[in-house]
Design a protein around this motif. Structure first.
Motif, PDB file in Angstrom:
ATOM      1  N   UNK A 178       0.833  -1.212   0.000  1.00 24.39           N
ATOM      2  CA  UNK A 178       0.000   0.000   0.000  1.00 24.39           C
ATOM      3  C   UNK A 178       0.860   1.252   0.000  1.00 24.39           C
ATOM      4  N   UNK A 179       1.960   1.212   0.763  1.00 14.02           N
ATOM      5  CA  UNK A 179       2.875   2.371   0.789  1.00 14.02           C
ATOM      6  C   UNK A 179       3.494   2.605  -0.584  1.00 14.02           C
ATOM      7  N   UNK A 180       3.925   1.517  -1.260  1.00 11.00           N
ATOM      8  CA  UNK A 180       4.520   1.656  -2.591  1.00 11.00           C
ATOM      9  C   UNK A 180       3.492   2.164  -3.604  1.00 11.00           C
ATOM     10  N   UNK A 181       2.243   1.695  -3.480  1.00 13.59           N
ATOM     11  CA  UNK A 181       1.197   2.154  -4.391  1.00 13.59           C
ATOM     12  C   UNK A 181       0.921   3.645  -4.206  1.00 13.59           C
ATOM     13  N   UNK A 182       0.903   4.085  -2.959  1.00 16.01           N
ATOM     14  CA  UNK A 182       0.697   5.513  -2.694  1.00 16.01           C
ATOM     15  C   UNK A 182       1.861   6.342  -3.232  1.00 16.01           C
ATOM     16  N   UNK A 183       3.081   5.814  -3.128  1.00 18.26           N
ATOM     17  CA  UNK A 183       4.247   6.548  -3.638  1.00 18.26           C
ATOM     18  C   UNK A 183       4.186   6.671  -5.152  1.00 18.26           C
ATOM     19  N   UNK A 184       3.776   5.595  -5.841  1.00 20.14           N
ATOM     20  CA  UNK A 184       3.640   5.657  -7.299  1.00 20.14           C
ATOM     21  C   UNK A 184       2.561   6.658  -7.695  1.00 20.14           C
ATOM     22  N   UNK A 185       1.464   6.669  -6.943  1.00 24.74           N
ATOM     23  CA  UNK A 185       0.394   7.621  -7.249  1.00 24.74           C
ATOM     24  C   UNK A 185       0.854   9.054  -7.026  1.00 24.74           C
ATOM     25  N   UNK A 186       1.683   9.255  -5.990  1.00 23.22           N
ATOM     26  CA  UNK A 186       2.211  10.605  -5.737  1.00 23.22           C
ATOM     27  C   UNK A 186       3.115  11.063  -6.880  1.00 23.22           C
ATOM     28  N   UNK A 187       3.952  10.155  -7.377  1.00 18.85           N
ATOM     29  CA  UNK A 187       4.835  10.508  -8.490  1.00 18.85           C
ATOM     30  C   UNK A 187       4.036  10.767  -9.766  1.00 18.85           C
ATOM     31  N   UNK A 188       2.963  10.022  -9.969  1.00 21.30           N
ATOM     32  CA  UNK A 188       2.114  10.280 -11.135  1.00 21.30           C
ATOM     33  C   UNK A 188       1.471  11.659 -11.051  1.00 21.30           C
ATOM     34  N   UNK A 189       1.092  12.061  -9.855  1.00 29.32           N
ATOM     35  CA  UNK A 189       0.518  13.401  -9.684  1.00 29.32           C
ATOM     36  C   UNK A 189       1.541  14.480 -10.022  1.00 29.32           C
ATOM     37  N   UNK A 190       2.800  14.257  -9.627  1.00 32.67           N
ATOM     38  CA  UNK A 190       3.854  15.240  -9.941  1.00 32.67           C
ATOM     39  C   UNK A 190       4.085  15.312 -11.440  1.00 32.67           C
ATOM     40  N   UNK A 191       4.128  14.140 -12.106  1.00 35.23           N
ATOM     41  CA  UNK A 191       4.345  14.116 -13.553  1.00 35.23           C
ATOM     42  C   UNK A 191       3.176  14.771 -14.280  1.00 35.23           C
ATOM     43  N   UNK A 192       1.950  14.506 -13.809  1.00 35.17           N
ATOM     44  CA  UNK A 192       0.772  15.108 -14.448  1.00 35.17           C
ATOM     45  C   UNK A 192       0.755  16.616 -14.272  1.00 35.17           C
ATOM     46  N   UNK A 193       1.229  17.095 -13.105  1.00 37.46           N
ATOM     47  CA  UNK A 193       1.264  18.537 -12.868  1.00 37.46           C
ATOM     48  C   UNK A 193       2.307  19.224 -13.733  1.00 37.46           C
ATOM     49  N   UNK A 194       3.453  18.547 -13.976  1.00 41.92           N
ATOM     50  CA  UNK A 194       4.512  19.130 -14.798  1.00 41.92           C
ATOM     51  C   UNK A 194       4.332  18.846 -16.283  1.00 41.92           C
ATOM     52  N   UNK A 195       3.300  18.083 -16.652  1.00 40.90           N
ATOM     53  CA  UNK A 195       2.978  17.792 -18.053  1.00 40.90           C
ATOM     54  C   UNK A 195       4.155  17.098 -18.754  1.00 40.90           C
ATOM     55  N   UNK A 196       4.612  16.004 -18.159  1.00 36.10           N
ATOM     56  CA  UNK A 196       5.720  15.213 -18.707  1.00 36.10           C
ATOM     57  C   UNK A 196       5.154  13.884 -19.176  1.00 36.10           C
ATOM     58  N   UNK A 197       5.609  13.433 -20.348  1.00 39.03           N
ATOM     59  CA  UNK A 197       5.159  12.144 -20.873  1.00 39.03           C
ATOM     60  C   UNK A 197       5.749  11.017 -20.044  1.00 39.03           C
ATOM     61  N   UNK A 198       4.904  10.040 -19.722  1.00 44.89           N
ATOM     62  CA  UNK A 198       5.337   8.914 -18.912  1.00 44.89           C
ATOM     63  C   UNK A 198       4.712   7.644 -19.473  1.00 44.89           C
ATOM     64  N   UNK A 199       5.438   6.520 -19.499  1.00 39.70           N
ATOM     65  CA  UNK A 199       4.853   5.278 -20.002  1.00 39.70           C
ATOM     66  C   UNK A 199       3.668   4.838 -19.160  1.00 39.70           C
ATOM     67  N   UNK A 200       2.782   4.053 -19.785  1.00 37.68           N
ATOM     68  CA  UNK A 200       1.571   3.623 -19.095  1.00 37.68           C
ATOM     69  C   UNK A 200       1.878   2.679 -17.936  1.00 37.68           C
ATOM     70  N   UNK A 201       3.022   2.005 -18.033  1.00 37.15           N
ATOM     71  CA  UNK A 201       3.386   1.087 -16.952  1.00 37.15           C
ATOM     72  C   UNK A 201       3.856   1.819 -15.713  1.00 37.15           C
ATOM     73  N   UNK A 202       4.059   3.141 -15.807  1.00 34.74           N
ATOM     74  CA  UNK A 202       4.486   3.910 -14.657  1.00 34.74           C
ATOM     75  C   UNK A 202       5.992   4.075 -14.613  1.00 34.74           C
TER      76      UNK A 202
END
Length: 349
Positions: A178-202
């Motif tokens: 659960x901690x790792x999943x929350x960390x991945x979600x936090x990083x996705x939020x940062x990438x989405x805010x900075x408008x950076x392309x990221x692979x679908x696998x994360x």
């Protein structure tokens, strides 16, 4: 009397050190107390500036600073930590910026969803009452983990699970996931805010290879055979790796000549400068000889055409002075007569 004069002169000299707090200007200065800025529109006195530059500028700076201090003393005051401070107003002067001011922080996925659904954030209480332990336990913090251990001192093993399964370790692994999943979600939020392309696998981490690196490894592996990859089958829609430094990795491939030579850098730069600054053209001996031969041949042909013994100035055909007698044979290239039959027999060679 001399003593009195000396005392008065000394007292007047001490008074001259302290300037008055009232300052008179021909034009009123513009004050921006919020930015602690003062602008003096008055012109300089050229005579005093030339006569004594340092004293004149010091006096001018003191007067303008005195005006700014007088404006600060007129502001409302308040007490902060046993100190009296002045409350500055909003600045009126717009100062230039190197970059644009930062905008508002973009909302995360959960914040956006909560705003659309009208979900408000509730403040957590520090302690909650646990009926099992019959006491108040902390809601969060390191003491919360101690309370959980005291509460779950024994865990039930499900019927469909292995009886030797460590349920305590399984619970710890589930929490780590659960901690790792929350960390991945936090990083996705940062990438989405900075408008950076990221692979679908994360985010795969720094150890994961990119698609270009995998393509390069496949190309090099196929070319590492005895036939340099000539007889290796290709997959459908398979591409070959391209880019700088890839041909050098392929064994047996064509390599371009390296730009690094054994010639020192200083000599190479001097040769380059000489080739650019040398205005004398290079002499090509073979080209000059061929041009000279061409000019001589054209001159001989022109003299031959202008000889008086020849009609029309044309060059006679054939070699020497021999004249052609009769017709020249066609060498079996002539056409047959339309009504004449071909004779049977052996051809003469």
């Amino acid at each position: 009397m001399d003593v009195v004069k000396e005392v008065l002169a000394k007292h007047q000299k001490e008074l001259d050190k302290y300037k008055p707090i009232t300052v008179e200007k021909h034009l009123e200065c513009r004050l921006d107390v919020g930015s602690l800025l003062i602008t003096d529109p008055n012109d300089f006195d050229d005579r005093e500036l030339r006569a004594n530059k340092e004293e004149y500028l010091t006096a001018l700076t003191r007067e303008n600073t005195q005006l700014l201090v007088n404006a600060i003393w007129e502001l409302p005051t308040e007490r902060v930590d046993e100190s009296i401070v002045a409350k500055l107003p909003e600045p009126t002067t717009v100062l230039p910026r190197l970059r644009k001011p930062p905008g508002p922080r973009p909302l995360t996925k959960w914040e956006k969803f909560a705003k659309e659904k009208g979900i408000s954030k509730k403040k957590k209480e520090k302690k909650t009452y646990d009926e099992t332990m019959d006491k108040w336990v902390p809601t969060y913090g390191f003491k919360r983990a101690e309370a959980e251990k005291a509460k779950d001192w024994v865990l039930e093993v499900p019927q469909n699970a292995d009886p030797n399964t460590d349920m305590f370790q399984k619970k710890i692994d589930l929490r780590n996931e659960k901690v790792a999943k929350n960390e991945i979600q936090r990083m996705k939020n940062i990438v989405r805010a900075k408008k950076i392309d990221m692979p679908r696998s994360g985010y795969l981490g720094p150890e994961a290879a990119s698609s270009s690196q995998l393509l390069t490894a496949v190309t090099v592996a196929k070319s590492s055979t005895a036939s340099v990859g000539k007889f290796q089958n290709k997959l459908p829609k398979e591409k070959e790796a391209r880019g700088l430094g890839i041909k050098e990795l392929i064994p047996g491939g064509k390599r371009k000549q390296s730009h690094i030579t054994q010639t020192p850098e200083k000599e190479a730069n001097l040769d380059l400068i000489k080739s650019v600054l040398n205005k004398k053209p290079k002499l090509d001996v073979s080209k000059a000889v061929s041009m000279e031969k061409r000019d001589n041949r054209l001159a001989r042909e022109a003299e031959a055409e202008n000889e008086p013994g020849r009609k029309g100035g044309k060059k006679p055909k054939g070699k020497g002075s021999r004249k052609a007698v009769g017709k020249k044979s066609k060498g079996n290239r002539g056409e047959r007569a339309p009504g004449k039959k071909a004779q049977a027999g052996r051809k003469r060679r």
